[in-house]
Write a protein that holds these residues in place. Structure first.
Motif, PDB file in Angstrom:
ATOM      1  N   PHE A 112     -29.130 -21.609  -7.513  1.00  0.00           N
ATOM      2  CA  PHE A 112     -29.105 -22.882  -6.792  1.00  0.00           C
ATOM      3  C   PHE A 112     -29.121 -24.088  -7.730  1.00  0.00           C
ATOM      4  N   ARG A 113     -29.150 -23.838  -9.025  1.00  0.00           N
ATOM      5  CA  ARG A 113     -29.130 -24.937  -9.996  1.00  0.00           C
ATOM      6  C   ARG A 113     -27.738 -25.044 -10.602  1.00  0.00           C
ATOM      7  N   ARG A 114     -26.999 -26.057 -10.206  1.00  0.00           N
ATOM      8  CA  ARG A 114     -25.646 -26.238 -10.720  1.00  0.00           C
ATOM      9  C   ARG A 114     -25.691 -26.655 -12.190  1.00  0.00           C
ATOM     10  N   PRO A 115     -24.835 -26.063 -13.028  1.00  0.00           N
ATOM     11  CA  PRO A 115     -24.797 -26.468 -14.443  1.00  0.00           C
ATOM     12  C   PRO A 115     -24.325 -27.909 -14.583  1.00  0.00           C
ATOM     13  N   THR A 116     -24.851 -28.578 -15.574  1.00  0.00           N
ATOM     14  CA  THR A 116     -24.479 -29.985 -15.812  1.00  0.00           C
ATOM     15  C   THR A 116     -23.898 -30.203 -17.204  1.00  0.00           C
ATOM     16  N   THR A 117     -23.800 -29.137 -18.007  1.00  0.00           N
ATOM     17  CA  THR A 117     -23.288 -29.255 -19.378  1.00  0.00           C
ATOM     18  C   THR A 117     -21.793 -28.999 -19.390  1.00  0.00           C
ATOM     19  N   GLU A 118     -21.059 -29.829 -20.112  1.00  0.00           N
ATOM     20  CA  GLU A 118     -19.609 -29.662 -20.224  1.00  0.00           C
ATOM     21  C   GLU A 118     -19.306 -28.633 -21.312  1.00  0.00           C
ATOM     22  N   VAL A 119     -18.566 -27.591 -20.965  1.00  0.00           N
ATOM     23  CA  VAL A 119     -18.231 -26.537 -21.926  1.00  0.00           C
ATOM     24  C   VAL A 119     -16.727 -26.296 -21.912  1.00  0.00           C
ATOM     25  N   ASP A 120     -16.221 -25.712 -23.010  1.00  0.00           N
ATOM     26  CA  ASP A 120     -14.796 -25.388 -23.141  1.00  0.00           C
ATOM     27  C   ASP A 120     -14.623 -23.902 -22.845  1.00  0.00           C
ATOM     28  N   LEU A 121     -14.036 -23.573 -21.689  1.00  0.00           N
ATOM     29  CA  LEU A 121     -13.879 -22.177 -21.307  1.00  0.00           C
ATOM     30  C   LEU A 121     -12.927 -21.452 -22.247  1.00  0.00           C
TER      31      LEU A 121
ATOM     32  N   ILE B 208     -22.752 -15.105 -11.266  1.00  0.00           N
ATOM     33  CA  ILE B 208     -22.413 -16.174 -12.218  1.00  0.00           C
ATOM     34  C   ILE B 208     -21.281 -17.020 -11.648  1.00  0.00           C
ATOM     35  N   GLY B 209     -20.287 -16.380 -11.058  1.00  0.00           N
ATOM     36  CA  GLY B 209     -19.180 -17.126 -10.463  1.00  0.00           C
ATOM     37  C   GLY B 209     -19.644 -18.059  -9.355  1.00  0.00           C
ATOM     38  N   GLU B 210     -20.545 -17.576  -8.495  1.00  0.00           N
ATOM     39  CA  GLU B 210     -21.048 -18.427  -7.403  1.00  0.00           C
ATOM     40  C   GLU B 210     -21.814 -19.619  -7.940  1.00  0.00           C
ATOM     41  N   ARG B 211     -22.599 -19.415  -8.995  1.00  0.00           N
ATOM     42  CA  ARG B 211     -23.352 -20.535  -9.551  1.00  0.00           C
ATOM     43  C   ARG B 211     -22.416 -21.607 -10.101  1.00  0.00           C
ATOM     44  N   HIS B 212     -21.247 -21.199 -10.605  1.00  0.00           N
ATOM     45  CA  HIS B 212     -20.291 -22.140 -11.197  1.00  0.00           C
ATOM     46  C   HIS B 212     -19.184 -22.538 -10.223  1.00  0.00           C
TER      47      HIS B 212
ATOM     48  N   ILE C  56     -29.284 -10.057 -14.211  1.00  0.00           N
ATOM     49  CA  ILE C  56     -29.053 -10.367 -12.799  1.00  0.00           C
ATOM     50  C   ILE C  56     -30.248 -11.094 -12.199  1.00  0.00           C
ATOM     51  N   SER C  57     -31.446 -10.806 -12.695  1.00  0.00           N
ATOM     52  CA  SER C  57     -32.627 -11.529 -12.219  1.00  0.00           C
ATOM     53  C   SER C  57     -32.569 -12.994 -12.623  1.00  0.00           C
ATOM     54  N   ARG C  58     -32.168 -13.255 -13.869  1.00  0.00           N
ATOM     55  CA  ARG C  58     -32.063 -14.650 -14.322  1.00  0.00           C
ATOM     56  C   ARG C  58     -30.971 -15.399 -13.571  1.00  0.00           C
ATOM     57  N   VAL C  59     -29.840 -14.729 -13.369  1.00  0.00           N
ATOM     58  CA  VAL C  59     -28.730 -15.383 -12.667  1.00  0.00           C
ATOM     59  C   VAL C  59     -29.118 -15.710 -11.234  1.00  0.00           C
ATOM     60  N   GLU C  60     -29.794 -14.794 -10.547  1.00  0.00           N
ATOM     61  CA  GLU C  60     -30.217 -15.054  -9.164  1.00  0.00           C
ATOM     62  C   GLU C  60     -31.252 -16.173  -9.114  1.00  0.00           C
ATOM     63  N   ALA C  61     -32.107 -16.251 -10.141  1.00  0.00           N
ATOM     64  CA  ALA C  61     -33.106 -17.328 -10.166  1.00  0.00           C
ATOM     65  C   ALA C  61     -32.449 -18.694 -10.357  1.00  0.00           C
ATOM     66  N   ASP C  62     -31.289 -18.728 -11.027  1.00  0.00           N
ATOM     67  CA  ASP C  62     -30.606 -19.999 -11.325  1.00  0.00           C
ATOM     68  C   ASP C  62     -29.482 -20.318 -10.349  1.00  0.00           C
TER      69      ASP C  62
ATOM     70  N   PHE D 127     -12.286 -21.427 -11.598  1.00  0.00           N
ATOM     71  CA  PHE D 127     -13.370 -22.408 -11.675  1.00  0.00           C
ATOM     72  C   PHE D 127     -12.793 -23.814 -11.577  1.00  0.00           C
ATOM     73  N   PRO D 128     -13.561 -24.777 -11.059  1.00  0.00           N
ATOM     74  CA  PRO D 128     -13.093 -26.170 -11.048  1.00  0.00           C
ATOM     75  C   PRO D 128     -13.243 -26.798 -12.434  1.00  0.00           C
ATOM     76  N   LEU D 129     -12.243 -27.560 -12.818  1.00  0.00           N
ATOM     77  CA  LEU D 129     -12.298 -28.311 -14.075  1.00  0.00           C
ATOM     78  C   LEU D 129     -13.008 -29.639 -13.854  1.00  0.00           C
ATOM     79  N   VAL D 130     -13.583 -30.193 -14.904  1.00  0.00           N
ATOM     80  CA  VAL D 130     -14.179 -31.521 -14.794  1.00  0.00           C
ATOM     81  C   VAL D 130     -13.064 -32.550 -14.708  1.00  0.00           C
TER      82      VAL D 130
END
Length: 415
Positions: A252-261, A380-384, A244-250, A404-407
């Motif tokens: 405000f940083r939106r992910p930029t890597t494309e992944v297959d859910l 995690i949901g808020e970050r994504h 939870i500490s790592r997730v809260e630290a990240d 989640f939004p799709l690319v």
């Protein structure tokens, strides 16, 4: 009333008229002299008839008048600046509110304009402080506790101007106080959660040591099993705290890597089915066959799926299905997990994502819950850019969903 210049003009005019009449009279020098003398005497008489006050008043009227004091609050630039301020701001002249921005009117009411500032801000500390005439006091920040409602805190600062004018600044500090309380509660809860298993481990270790090898095999095995369970519980708590500490630290940083859910959820289900977790065969997967691409952190999304599914396995009834669905809904994808457990009362649902919140604390501890699982899911949901939804019915079960939004590319391929 005539001044000196006007009297002189009148005198010259009379002399000129006297000269004209003398000329018309035949040009007799004595007549002309008499007429001129009459003109001079007439001018002197007019001038001497003017009162001294009139002469002095006329001169004073020509002197420049002293400019009135300039009001800073009535300057048009000040009014524009006030309107642009987001925090409540008031301009005060002689303790009367002369101007207030929209934020101040929303906070205190439209009636404050024209009212006494000491009654406009209805707080005893503010009223006492605003009654002072000490210019140095304007440097202070005044705390207004329980203002404007109980449990809130605002601060007030005053800038002193000339002409008995002042600017009053108000700022809401309630959110900062809530964040401080949350941090304090988090530390206190984490300390408590760590102390509980640690105390159990130390207690059983000391008991085994006191037995000096006299304990029979079943007793020793039972004690060691409890120690192992409590140690694993403490280990899981430390892992969740770090997560939870790592997730809260990240956050405000939106992910930029494309992944297959789809691949992430399949891998998570396979891990749970191969683990020693209870009810691994109760998982029923309903997944979209096509790849569902989104911008995300694969490790965090795997943790999100793991937390939701393992929660359903812990709190659902044994030998009932835990249904995992992953389906595309237009431009978004929905991951939902349903169980057939006892369900959750409606008043508990809004608090399920709070850290260390448990509906049934005794049961949660017995199944190894740390009270952080859904808090991690929320962050995690808020970050994504995900939307979390929890629906439950007592006696029937619970459904936890995240969309989640799709690319853009994934939308086009799956259309």
């Amino acid at each position: 009333m005539f001044d000196r210049l006007s009297s002189l003009v009148i005198a010259l005019t009379l002399i000129g008229i006297a000269a004209i009449f003398a000329a018309l009279a035949g040009g007799d020098p004595l007549g002309i002299a008499m007429m001129l003398t009459a003109g001079v005497l007439a001018a002197a008489t007019v001038y001497s008839a003017l009162p001294p006050a009139a002469v002095e008043g006329s001169a004073a009227a020509q002197a420049p008048a002293e400019a009135p004091p300039v009001s800073f609050l009535r300057h048009p630039d000040f009014a524009r600046w006030v309107d642009q301020e987001k925090d409540p701001l008031l301009g005060v002249a002689d303790n009367i509110v002369a101007i207030a921005n929209d934020a101040a009117i929303r906070l205190l009411g439209r009636h404050i304009v024209g009212a006494d500032i000491r009654t406009a801000i209805r707080h005893p500390v503010a009223a006492e402080w605003l009654s002072r005439n000490d210019a140095d006091a304007a440097l202070e920040t005044i705390n207004l506790l329980d203002f404007p409602r109980p449990g809130q805190r605002w601060t007030m600062r005053v800038a002193a101007l000339s002409n008995r004018e002042r600017i009053v600044f108000l700022a809401d500090r309630s959110a900062l106080d809530a964040a401080d309380r949350m941090r304090s509660d988090f530390v206190a809860n984490a300390s408590h959660e760590l102390r509980t298993p640690l105390a159990a481990i130390l207690g059983y270790v000391e008991t085994l040591q006191d037995m000096n090898g006299e304990a029979d095999a079943p007793t020793r095995h039972r004690f060691l099993s409890i120690i192992e369970r409590e140690a694993r519980r403490m280990q899981q708590l430390v892992i969740d705290l770090l997560s939870i500490s790592r997730v809260e630290a990240d956050r405000f940083r939106r992910p930029t890597t494309e992944v297959d859910l789809t691949a992430i959820v399949r891998h998570t289900i396979a891990q749970l089915q191969d683990s020693e977790a209870e009810r691994p065969r109760d998982i029923v997967a309903v997944l979209d066959d096509a790849p569902l691409l989104m911008l995300g952190d694969a490790a965090q999304l795997g943790q999100l799926a793991h937390n939701i599914i393992s929660n359903a396995m812990k709190y659902g009834r044994p030998r009932t299905p835990v249904t995992v669905e992953l389906l595309r809904e237009g431009a978004r994808v929905r991951l939902s997990v349903s169980d057939e457990g006892d369900g959750i009362a409606p008043d508990h649902i809004p608090r399920l994502t709070e850290r260390f919140y448990r509906v049934d604390e005794a049961r949660s501890r017995s199944v190894g819950g740390t009270g952080l699982g859904l808090a991690i899911v929320k962050h995690i949901g808020e970050r994504h850019q995900g939307q979390l939804d929890i629906a439950s019915e007592l006696g029937k079960g619970t459904r936890v969903s995240v969309t989640f939004p799709l690319v853009t590319g994934a939308q086009g391929e799956n259309s």
